[in-house]
Design a protein around this motif. Structure first.
Motif, PDB file in Angstrom:
ATOM      1  N   LYS A 194       5.988 -32.183 -52.230  1.00 13.63           N
ATOM      2  CA  LYS A 194       5.764 -32.676 -53.590  1.00 13.63           C
ATOM      3  C   LYS A 194       6.823 -32.084 -54.514  1.00 13.63           C
ATOM      4  O   LYS A 194       7.382 -32.773 -55.371  1.00 13.63           O
ATOM      5  CB  LYS A 194       4.372 -32.277 -54.084  1.00 13.63           C
ATOM      6  CG  LYS A 194       3.306 -33.193 -53.656  1.00 13.63           C
ATOM      7  CD  LYS A 194       2.004 -32.784 -54.313  1.00 13.63           C
ATOM      8  CE  LYS A 194       0.877 -33.622 -53.782  1.00 13.63           C
ATOM      9  NZ  LYS A 194      -0.389 -33.218 -54.377  1.00 13.63           N
ATOM     10  N   ASN A 195       7.055 -30.835 -54.303  1.00 12.66           N
ATOM     11  CA  ASN A 195       8.031 -30.143 -55.130  1.00 12.66           C
ATOM     12  C   ASN A 195       9.420 -30.724 -54.898  1.00 12.66           C
ATOM     13  O   ASN A 195      10.183 -30.952 -55.825  1.00 12.66           O
ATOM     14  CB  ASN A 195       8.004 -28.658 -54.793  1.00 12.66           C
ATOM     15  CG  ASN A 195       8.316 -27.808 -55.973  1.00 12.66           C
ATOM     16  OD1 ASN A 195       8.468 -28.314 -57.069  1.00 12.66           O
ATOM     17  ND2 ASN A 195       8.420 -26.525 -55.725  1.00 12.66           N
ATOM     18  N   THR A 196       9.735 -30.993 -53.640  1.00 16.67           N
ATOM     19  CA  THR A 196      11.026 -31.551 -53.294  1.00 16.67           C
ATOM     20  C   THR A 196      11.148 -32.959 -53.852  1.00 16.67           C
ATOM     21  O   THR A 196      12.188 -33.335 -54.409  1.00 16.67           O
ATOM     22  CB  THR A 196      11.208 -31.562 -51.770  1.00 16.67           C
ATOM     23  OG1 THR A 196      10.952 -30.288 -51.253  1.00 16.67           O
ATOM     24  CG2 THR A 196      12.600 -32.002 -51.368  1.00 16.67           C
ATOM     25  N   ASN A 197      10.099 -33.749 -53.723  1.00 18.99           N
ATOM     26  CA  ASN A 197      10.098 -35.122 -54.236  1.00 18.99           C
ATOM     27  C   ASN A 197      10.207 -35.128 -55.758  1.00 18.99           C
ATOM     28  O   ASN A 197      10.910 -35.944 -56.337  1.00 18.99           O
ATOM     29  CB  ASN A 197       8.841 -35.877 -53.808  1.00 18.99           C
ATOM     30  CG  ASN A 197       8.908 -36.313 -52.368  1.00 18.99           C
ATOM     31  OD1 ASN A 197       9.991 -36.397 -51.796  1.00 18.99           O
ATOM     32  ND2 ASN A 197       7.762 -36.602 -51.783  1.00 18.99           N
ATOM     33  N   SER A 198       9.503 -34.255 -56.388  1.00 19.01           N
ATOM     34  CA  SER A 198       9.550 -34.235 -57.843  1.00 19.01           C
ATOM     35  C   SER A 198      10.918 -33.771 -58.328  1.00 19.01           C
ATOM     36  O   SER A 198      11.444 -34.251 -59.310  1.00 19.01           O
ATOM     37  CB  SER A 198       8.447 -33.381 -58.434  1.00 19.01           C
ATOM     38  OG  SER A 198       8.623 -32.048 -58.066  1.00 19.01           O
ATOM     39  N   ASN A 235      -7.286 -23.052 -39.231  1.00 19.86           N
ATOM     40  CA  ASN A 235      -7.135 -22.594 -40.624  1.00 19.86           C
ATOM     41  C   ASN A 235      -5.672 -22.333 -40.951  1.00 19.86           C
ATOM     42  O   ASN A 235      -5.203 -22.687 -42.036  1.00 19.86           O
ATOM     43  CB  ASN A 235      -7.966 -21.336 -40.869  1.00 19.86           C
ATOM     44  CG  ASN A 235      -9.441 -21.643 -40.950  1.00 19.86           C
ATOM     45  OD1 ASN A 235      -9.849 -22.780 -41.203  1.00 19.86           O
ATOM     46  ND2 ASN A 235     -10.271 -20.626 -40.717  1.00 19.86           N
ATOM     47  N   GLN A 236      -4.951 -21.731 -40.000  1.00 20.47           N
ATOM     48  CA  GLN A 236      -3.521 -21.478 -40.218  1.00 20.47           C
ATOM     49  C   GLN A 236      -2.766 -22.796 -40.368  1.00 20.47           C
ATOM     50  O   GLN A 236      -1.913 -22.951 -41.252  1.00 20.47           O
ATOM     51  CB  GLN A 236      -2.920 -20.668 -39.064  1.00 20.47           C
ATOM     52  CG  GLN A 236      -3.268 -19.210 -39.081  1.00 20.47           C
ATOM     53  CD  GLN A 236      -2.681 -18.462 -37.873  1.00 20.47           C
ATOM     54  OE1 GLN A 236      -2.276 -19.078 -36.890  1.00 20.47           O
ATOM     55  NE2 GLN A 236      -2.643 -17.147 -37.984  1.00 20.47           N
ATOM     56  N   LEU A 237      -3.077 -23.752 -39.504  1.00 20.42           N
ATOM     57  CA  LEU A 237      -2.425 -25.061 -39.597  1.00 20.42           C
ATOM     58  C   LEU A 237      -2.762 -25.740 -40.917  1.00 20.42           C
ATOM     59  O   LEU A 237      -1.900 -26.380 -41.544  1.00 20.42           O
ATOM     60  CB  LEU A 237      -2.827 -25.951 -38.421  1.00 20.42           C
ATOM     61  CG  LEU A 237      -2.193 -25.626 -37.076  1.00 20.42           C
ATOM     62  CD1 LEU A 237      -2.802 -26.510 -35.993  1.00 20.42           C
ATOM     63  CD2 LEU A 237      -0.685 -25.825 -37.121  1.00 20.42           C
ATOM     64  N   SER A 238      -3.989 -25.633 -41.342  1.00 21.62           N
ATOM     65  CA  SER A 238      -4.415 -26.222 -42.610  1.00 21.62           C
ATOM     66  C   SER A 238      -3.647 -25.594 -43.767  1.00 21.62           C
ATOM     67  O   SER A 238      -3.158 -26.296 -44.663  1.00 21.62           O
ATOM     68  CB  SER A 238      -5.915 -26.029 -42.788  1.00 21.62           C
ATOM     69  OG  SER A 238      -6.335 -26.567 -44.009  1.00 21.62           O
ATOM     70  N   GLU A 239      -3.515 -24.252 -43.739  1.00 20.60           N
ATOM     71  CA  GLU A 239      -2.756 -23.554 -44.781  1.00 20.60           C
ATOM     72  C   GLU A 239      -1.288 -23.981 -44.735  1.00 20.60           C
ATOM     73  O   GLU A 239      -0.678 -24.240 -45.783  1.00 20.60           O
ATOM     74  CB  GLU A 239      -2.869 -22.044 -44.603  1.00 20.60           C
ATOM     75  CG  GLU A 239      -4.233 -21.472 -44.951  1.00 20.60           C
ATOM     76  CD  GLU A 239      -4.578 -21.657 -46.419  1.00 20.60           C
ATOM     77  OE1 GLU A 239      -3.687 -21.473 -47.276  1.00 20.60           O
ATOM     78  OE2 GLU A 239      -5.739 -22.012 -46.691  1.00 20.60           O
ATOM     79  N   GLN A 240      -0.724 -24.050 -43.549  1.00 18.84           N
ATOM     80  CA  GLN A 240       0.681 -24.449 -43.416  1.00 18.84           C
ATOM     81  C   GLN A 240       0.864 -25.898 -43.868  1.00 18.84           C
ATOM     82  O   GLN A 240       1.877 -26.241 -44.489  1.00 18.84           O
ATOM     83  CB  GLN A 240       1.159 -24.257 -41.979  1.00 18.84           C
ATOM     84  CG  GLN A 240       1.366 -22.812 -41.600  1.00 18.84           C
ATOM     85  CD  GLN A 240       1.798 -22.633 -40.142  1.00 18.84           C
ATOM     86  OE1 GLN A 240       1.874 -23.589 -39.389  1.00 18.84           O
ATOM     87  NE2 GLN A 240       2.089 -21.380 -39.780  1.00 18.84           N
ATOM     88  N   ASN A 241      -0.123 -26.731 -43.573  1.00 19.16           N
ATOM     89  CA  ASN A 241      -0.074 -28.127 -43.991  1.00 19.16           C
ATOM     90  C   ASN A 241      -0.089 -28.224 -45.515  1.00 19.16           C
ATOM     91  O   ASN A 241       0.658 -29.005 -46.109  1.00 19.16           O
ATOM     92  CB  ASN A 241      -1.229 -28.893 -43.368  1.00 19.16           C
ATOM     93  CG  ASN A 241      -1.053 -30.391 -43.454  1.00 19.16           C
ATOM     94  OD1 ASN A 241       0.060 -30.875 -43.620  1.00 19.16           O
ATOM     95  ND2 ASN A 241      -2.143 -31.118 -43.339  1.00 19.16           N
ATOM     96  N   LYS A 242      -0.920 -27.423 -46.171  1.00 19.72           N
ATOM     97  CA  LYS A 242      -0.989 -27.410 -47.636  1.00 19.72           C
ATOM     98  C   LYS A 242       0.345 -26.951 -48.224  1.00 19.72           C
ATOM     99  O   LYS A 242       0.837 -27.517 -49.197  1.00 19.72           O
ATOM    100  CB  LYS A 242      -2.128 -26.511 -48.106  1.00 19.72           C
ATOM    101  CG  LYS A 242      -3.489 -27.100 -47.898  1.00 19.72           C
ATOM    102  CD  LYS A 242      -4.575 -26.138 -48.367  1.00 19.72           C
ATOM    103  CE  LYS A 242      -5.953 -26.671 -48.027  1.00 19.72           C
ATOM    104  NZ  LYS A 242      -7.006 -25.715 -48.391  1.00 19.72           N
ATOM    105  N   LEU A 243       0.897 -25.893 -47.607  1.00 18.10           N
ATOM    106  CA  LEU A 243       2.187 -25.393 -48.088  1.00 18.10           C
ATOM    107  C   LEU A 243       3.267 -26.455 -47.907  1.00 18.10           C
ATOM    108  O   LEU A 243       4.115 -26.660 -48.797  1.00 18.10           O
ATOM    109  CB  LEU A 243       2.585 -24.118 -47.347  1.00 18.10           C
ATOM    110  CG  LEU A 243       1.852 -22.843 -47.732  1.00 18.10           C
ATOM    111  CD1 LEU A 243       2.223 -21.709 -46.776  1.00 18.10           C
ATOM    112  CD2 LEU A 243       2.185 -22.450 -49.160  1.00 18.10           C
ATOM    113  N   LEU A 244       3.249 -27.126 -46.761  1.00 12.02           N
ATOM    114  CA  LEU A 244       4.222 -28.171 -46.492  1.00 12.02           C
ATOM    115  C   LEU A 244       4.082 -29.313 -47.485  1.00 12.02           C
ATOM    116  O   LEU A 244       5.075 -29.841 -48.011  1.00 12.02           O
ATOM    117  CB  LEU A 244       4.068 -28.663 -45.049  1.00 12.02           C
ATOM    118  CG  LEU A 244       5.110 -29.628 -44.535  1.00 12.02           C
ATOM    119  CD1 LEU A 244       6.499 -29.002 -44.572  1.00 12.02           C
ATOM    120  CD2 LEU A 244       4.788 -30.078 -43.138  1.00 12.02           C
TER     121      LEU A 244
END
Length: 182
Positions: free
Chosen positions: A165-169, A151-160
Motif C-alpha cells: 500500500k505504501n509503495t502503491n501510494s 501467526n507469523q505468516l499472518s503478521e508477515q502478510n500484514k506487513l507485506l
C-alpha cells in the motif's frame, strides 16, 4: 511370539499324554494297594473292614430309598466280604484321587497361563496407551507450532500488504506530481 505359540501348542499334547499315562499307571497301583490292604491284618481290621461295612450300608440304604422301602436296618457283612468291599473302595478312591489331582493341576496350569496371557495383554495395552498419550502430546506440540507459524505468516502478510500500500501510494503520488507539472 511365534516360538512361544509353538511351545504352547507342543506342550499341550505332552501334558495330555502325561495325564493319560499317570491315570493308566494309577490302575495297577490301585490293584497293589488293594492287595496290600487285604494282606495286612491290622490295617484291614482297623481301616478296611469299617470302610467296607460303610460302603455296603450306604449302597443298601440308597437301594432302599430308591425302592421306597420302609426297612432301615442293614445287616453287617462277613469280614472277608467287608475287606473285599473296603479294598475295592480304596482302589477306586485312589484312582479317583489321582484323576482329581490331575484335573486340579490342569485347571491351575490353565489359570496360570490365562493370568500370564492377561498380564501380557495388560502390558501391551499400557504400552499402547502410553504411545497414544505421547502422540497426543506430539500432536498438541505440532498444533502449537502450526499456530505460531500461521501467526507469523499472518503478521508477515500484514506487513507485506502495508508495504505494498505504501509503495502503491508513493508511486501514485509521484505520478500525480508529474502530471500536474506538465
Amino acid at each position: 511370539q511365534t516360538d512361544r505359540q509353538t511351545d504352547t501348542t507342543m506342550s499341550l499334547p505332552l501334558i495330555k499324554l502325561a495325564t493319560l499315562s499317570i491315570k493308566t499307571i494309577a490302575k495297577p497301583i490301585s490293584r497293589i494297594v488293594k492287595e496290600r490292604a487285604k494282606s495286612n491284618a491290622t490295617f484291614s481290621d482297623k481301616f478296611i473292614v469299617p470302610i467296607g461295612q460303610a460302603t455296603h450300608w450306604m449302597s443298601v440304604r440308597m437301594q432302599r430309598i430308591n425302592m421306597d422301602s420302609a426297612r432301615k436296618d442293614v445287616a453287617m457283612l462277613p469280614k472277608d466280604i467287608a475287606v473285599s468291599y473296603g479294598a475295592e473302595f480304596i482302589g477306586e478312591f485312589f484312582i479317583w484321587s489321582v484323576a482329581s489331582g490331575l484335573l486340579l493341576w490342569e485347571y491351575r496350569h490353565s489359570n496360570k497361563k490365562s493370568a500370564l496371557k492377561e498380564g501380557q495383554l495388560k502390558s501391551q495395552m499400557q504400552t499402547f496407551e502410553e504411545e497414544i498419550d505421547s502422540l497426543r502430546e506430539d500432536n498438541q506440540t505440532l498444533q502449537l507450532k502450526v499456530l505460531a507459524v500461521s501467526n507469523q505468516l499472518s503478521e508477515q502478510n500484514k506487513l507485506l500488504e502495508a508495504l505494498l500500500k505504501n509503495t502503491n501510494s508513493n508511486s501514485n503520488g509521484g505520478r500525480k506530481g508529474l502530471v500536474s507539472s506538465s
